[in-house]
Design a protein around this motif. Structure first.
Motif, mmCIF file in Angstrom:
data_model
loop_
_atom_site.group_PDB
_atom_site.id
_atom_site.type_symbol
_atom_site.label_atom_id
_atom_site.label_comp_id
_atom_site.label_asym_id
_atom_site.label_seq_id
_atom_site.Cartn_x
_atom_site.Cartn_y
_atom_site.Cartn_z
ATOM 1 N N UNK A 1 61.804 45.545 68.632
ATOM 2 C CA UNK A 1 62.006 44.832 69.894
ATOM 3 C C UNK A 1 61.144 43.566 69.860
ATOM 4 N N UNK A 2 61.805 42.414 69.751
ATOM 5 C CA UNK A 2 61.133 41.122 69.677
ATOM 6 C C UNK A 2 61.399 40.342 70.955
ATOM 7 N N UNK A 3 60.519 39.378 71.232
ATOM 8 C CA UNK A 3 60.721 38.514 72.395
ATOM 9 C C UNK A 3 60.291 37.089 72.072
ATOM 10 N N UNK A 4 60.873 36.142 72.804
ATOM 11 C CA UNK A 4 60.457 34.739 72.757
ATOM 12 C C UNK A 4 59.972 34.381 74.153
ATOM 13 N N UNK A 5 58.734 33.915 74.257
ATOM 14 C CA UNK A 5 58.146 33.551 75.551
ATOM 15 C C UNK A 5 57.686 32.102 75.487
ATOM 16 N N UNK B 1 52.509 41.525 67.399
ATOM 17 C CA UNK B 1 51.980 40.347 66.726
ATOM 18 C C UNK B 1 52.463 39.120 67.485
ATOM 19 N N UNK B 2 51.550 38.213 67.783
ATOM 20 C CA UNK B 2 51.857 36.995 68.532
ATOM 21 C C UNK B 2 51.767 35.795 67.596
ATOM 22 N N UNK B 3 52.719 34.902 67.669
ATOM 23 C CA UNK B 3 52.776 33.779 66.730
ATOM 24 C C UNK B 3 51.570 32.852 66.878
ATOM 25 N N UNK C 1 56.794 42.069 68.490
ATOM 26 C CA UNK C 1 56.531 40.690 68.074
ATOM 27 C C UNK C 1 56.937 39.745 69.200
ATOM 28 N N UNK C 2 56.134 38.680 69.407
ATOM 29 C CA UNK C 2 56.486 37.665 70.399
ATOM 30 C C UNK C 2 56.275 36.275 69.811
ATOM 31 N N UNK C 3 57.304 35.465 69.859
ATOM 32 C CA UNK C 3 57.194 34.048 69.510
ATOM 33 C C UNK C 3 56.742 33.315 70.774
ATOM 34 N N UNK C 4 55.522 32.794 70.748
ATOM 35 C CA UNK C 4 54.928 32.171 71.936
ATOM 36 C C UNK C 4 54.819 30.670 71.733
ATOM 37 N N UNK C 5 55.348 29.907 72.692
ATOM 38 C CA UNK C 5 55.251 28.452 72.667
ATOM 39 C C UNK C 5 54.783 27.966 74.034
ATOM 40 N N UNK C 6 53.871 27.018 74.042
ATOM 41 C CA UNK C 6 53.306 26.531 75.300
ATOM 42 C C UNK C 6 54.316 25.759 76.132
ATOM 43 N N UNK C 7 55.227 25.049 75.486
ATOM 44 C CA UNK C 7 56.183 24.207 76.208
ATOM 45 C C UNK C 7 57.419 24.994 76.623
ATOM 46 N N UNK D 1 45.687 40.076 68.263
ATOM 47 C CA UNK D 1 47.141 40.158 68.097
ATOM 48 C C UNK D 1 47.731 38.876 67.525
ATOM 49 N N UNK D 2 46.944 37.810 67.453
ATOM 50 C CA UNK D 2 47.445 36.562 66.890
ATOM 51 C C UNK D 2 47.684 36.711 65.386
ATOM 52 N N UNK D 3 48.830 36.232 64.941
ATOM 53 C CA UNK D 3 49.120 36.196 63.509
ATOM 54 C C UNK D 3 48.084 35.306 62.834
ATOM 55 N N UNK D 4 47.640 35.684 61.652
ATOM 56 C CA UNK D 4 46.607 34.899 60.958
ATOM 57 C C UNK D 4 47.186 33.770 60.113
ATOM 58 N N UNK D 5 48.510 33.694 60.000
ATOM 59 C CA UNK D 5 49.109 32.603 59.216
ATOM 60 C C UNK D 5 48.805 31.268 59.881
ATOM 61 N N UNK D 6 48.390 30.301 59.097
ATOM 62 C CA UNK D 6 48.119 28.977 59.640
ATOM 63 C C UNK D 6 49.399 28.328 60.139
ATOM 64 N N UNK D 7 49.223 27.356 61.021
ATOM 65 C CA UNK D 7 50.362 26.616 61.560
ATOM 66 C C UNK D 7 50.901 25.643 60.509
#
Length: 456
Positions: free
Chosen positions: A342-346, A167-169, A368-374, A190-196
């Motif tokens: 096994x989780x990751x932050x990218x 699941x991708x944030x 699971x991956x926490x994905x941030x553009x910055x 794979x994107x989580x459906x929870x709104x931002x």
């Protein structure tokens, strides 16, 4: 060789709107109207650069470019000026919601505690004519809680035939827009459906708060103060529309840097003021954050929740292990030599590219991956902590990180206001209203960009 953050190549779609931007009407600011020295009309119009966000060629249409350029100080002051006119039918209630990652910037910039910075910011906005100033932490509470439930459900339903993991944030608008417009399938499922948090805050203000105040949603002008420019693009999404008569959840996004420029140019007399709450009580709440080093901490919160729900394991301190670089980190839950989670932050585009490449090849070992553009996370958003030449102000950023770390952490589950809202606003935690207000669906793939000349 230029650093990644110094790149100043504009999106080719964006440049098509230059003539339209230059033709925009110059709206005088309140300070200018009153003959004061502060000249807000000098503020630059919003522009999206490749180094500012993850939006790339073919991602921002000409029409969207015009709309983004209109989300600036002029639009904000246009509404403030309307409220000074005699025709009350055109008046708007101005509500400003501040992202928690913006407050450390104001604190560092003006050498204040984060609480004093929030009071100074609130007082300044109200001196301009803003009616309410909110903190978006409560919206992030909802987003994290819904993401937690969705991950547990996906983990239990996952199989090789119809993979729902990793699941991708879905909290970072730059990443989500890139996934939708450029990558498409097989990434978007794979994107989580929870709104931002921004989308949820829009619904809270234009739906819940509007009803409490007996206001039509279109009578509220809602501004978000955010650390990055991608939030301006997010405000354009149709899915941000509330259920109430088609009013957009966020009318305008201003970056922390844009607000600071207003404050530095203003000679208005400012009296500090406490942040407002959606509930109308006057009690000032202590500034809180979520358990992330520079973001809302989706990884840490979901990891603890999943460990308890799925394996009955209590996790205290979440231990991160840097792999390829400091912006790609791993967290694992192990028992008897077996890796259970096994989780990751990218963070940053280069790490996102590696995640996508491995995901498409079926060689991605994460749940699971926490994905941030910055790169560096939300504190390092391009709308704040930048030097005049467009590079990262490293000293200021380091100060911001220290300030953010010192803010007390509050678990979303412990917020009594959130639990009240689930019942009062959404008719319970598992009602159809929850799906409508707190979840989204993703559009089909766009046309991939030919971006060989883009220097990320």
């Amino acid at each position: 060789m230029k650093c990644e953050h110094c790149t100043r190549k504009e999106c080719s779609k964006k440049t098509k709107t230059d003539d339209q931007e230059n033709a925009s009407v110059d709206v005088p600011s309140p300070a200018h109207e009153n003959g004061e020295k502060g000249e807000f009309h000098k503020l630059a119009d919003a522009k999206i650069f490749l180094s500012d966000c993850l939006a790339c060629d073919s991602c921002v249409s000409a029409e969207e470019g015009v709309q983004v350029s209109q989300q600036n100080a002029k639009d904000f002051f246009r509404v403030l000026n309307l409220n000074k006119k005699c025709d009350t039918s055109k008046h708007k209630v101005l509500a400003v919601s501040v992202c928690p990652q913006s407050l450390p910037y104001f604190a560092a910039k003006f050498s204040l505690s984060v609480t004093d910075a929030s009071r100074r910011l609130c007082g300044f906005l109200k001196s301009l004519g803003v009616h309410y100033v909110f903190d978006t932490t409560i919206a992030a509470d909802f987003s994290i809680l819904e993401s937690q439930k969705e991950f547990v459900r996906r983990f239990r339903q996952h199989n090789e035939e119809e993979p729902t993991l990793p699941m991708l944030t879905s909290a970072c608008p730059g990443w989500v827009r890139y996934a939708e417009r450029v990558l498409g399938h097989p990434v978007t499922p794979h994107l989580c459906t929870a709104k931002s948090p921004q989308q949820i805050m829009g619904s809270l203000v234009k739906d819940y708060f509007a009803r409490r105040q007996n206001l039509s949603p279109d009578k509220i002008f809602h501004v978000i103060v955010a650390p990055c420019y991608d939030k301006k693009l997010e405000a354009l999404q149709e899915d941000v529309l509330t259920a109430s008569r088609g009013s957009r959840g966020t009318d305008c996004v201003l970056t922390s840097g844009e607000i600071t420029q207003m404050m530095e140019q203003s000679d208005l007399s400012v009296r500090d003021a406490a942040l407002d709450t959606l509930f109308g009580d006057m009690k000032e709440e202590e500034i809180r954050r979520h358990d992330g080093a520079s973001s809302d901490g989706y990884l840490a919160h979901i990891f603890r929740h999943a460990a308890k729900e799925l394996f009955n394991e209590d996790v205290g301190e979440v231990t991160y292990r840097a792999l390829r670089n400091k912006d790609f980190q791993e967290v694992t839950l192990e028992k008897s030599g077996e890796v259970l989670l096994r989780f990751a932050a990218a963070y940053g585009f280069r790490n996102i590219q590696n995640v996508v490449l491995k995901l498409k090849k079926g060689k991605f070992p994460y749940h699971f991956v926490e994905v941030l553009a910055c790169a560096g996370g939300c504190l390092n958003g391009r709308g704040q902590a930048q030097t005049e030449d467009g590079c990262v102000d490293k000293a200021l950023l380091q100060k911001m990180k220290g300030i953010y770390t010192d803010i007390p952490v509050r678990l979303p589950e412990t917020s009594s206001h959130v639990q009240e809202l689930y019942q009062e606003w959404l008719d319970g935690t598992d009602s159809p209203r929850v799906q409508e207000a707190l979840h989204t669906a993703y559009q089909g793939p766009g046309h991939p960009a030919n971006s060989r000349d883009i220097k990320w």
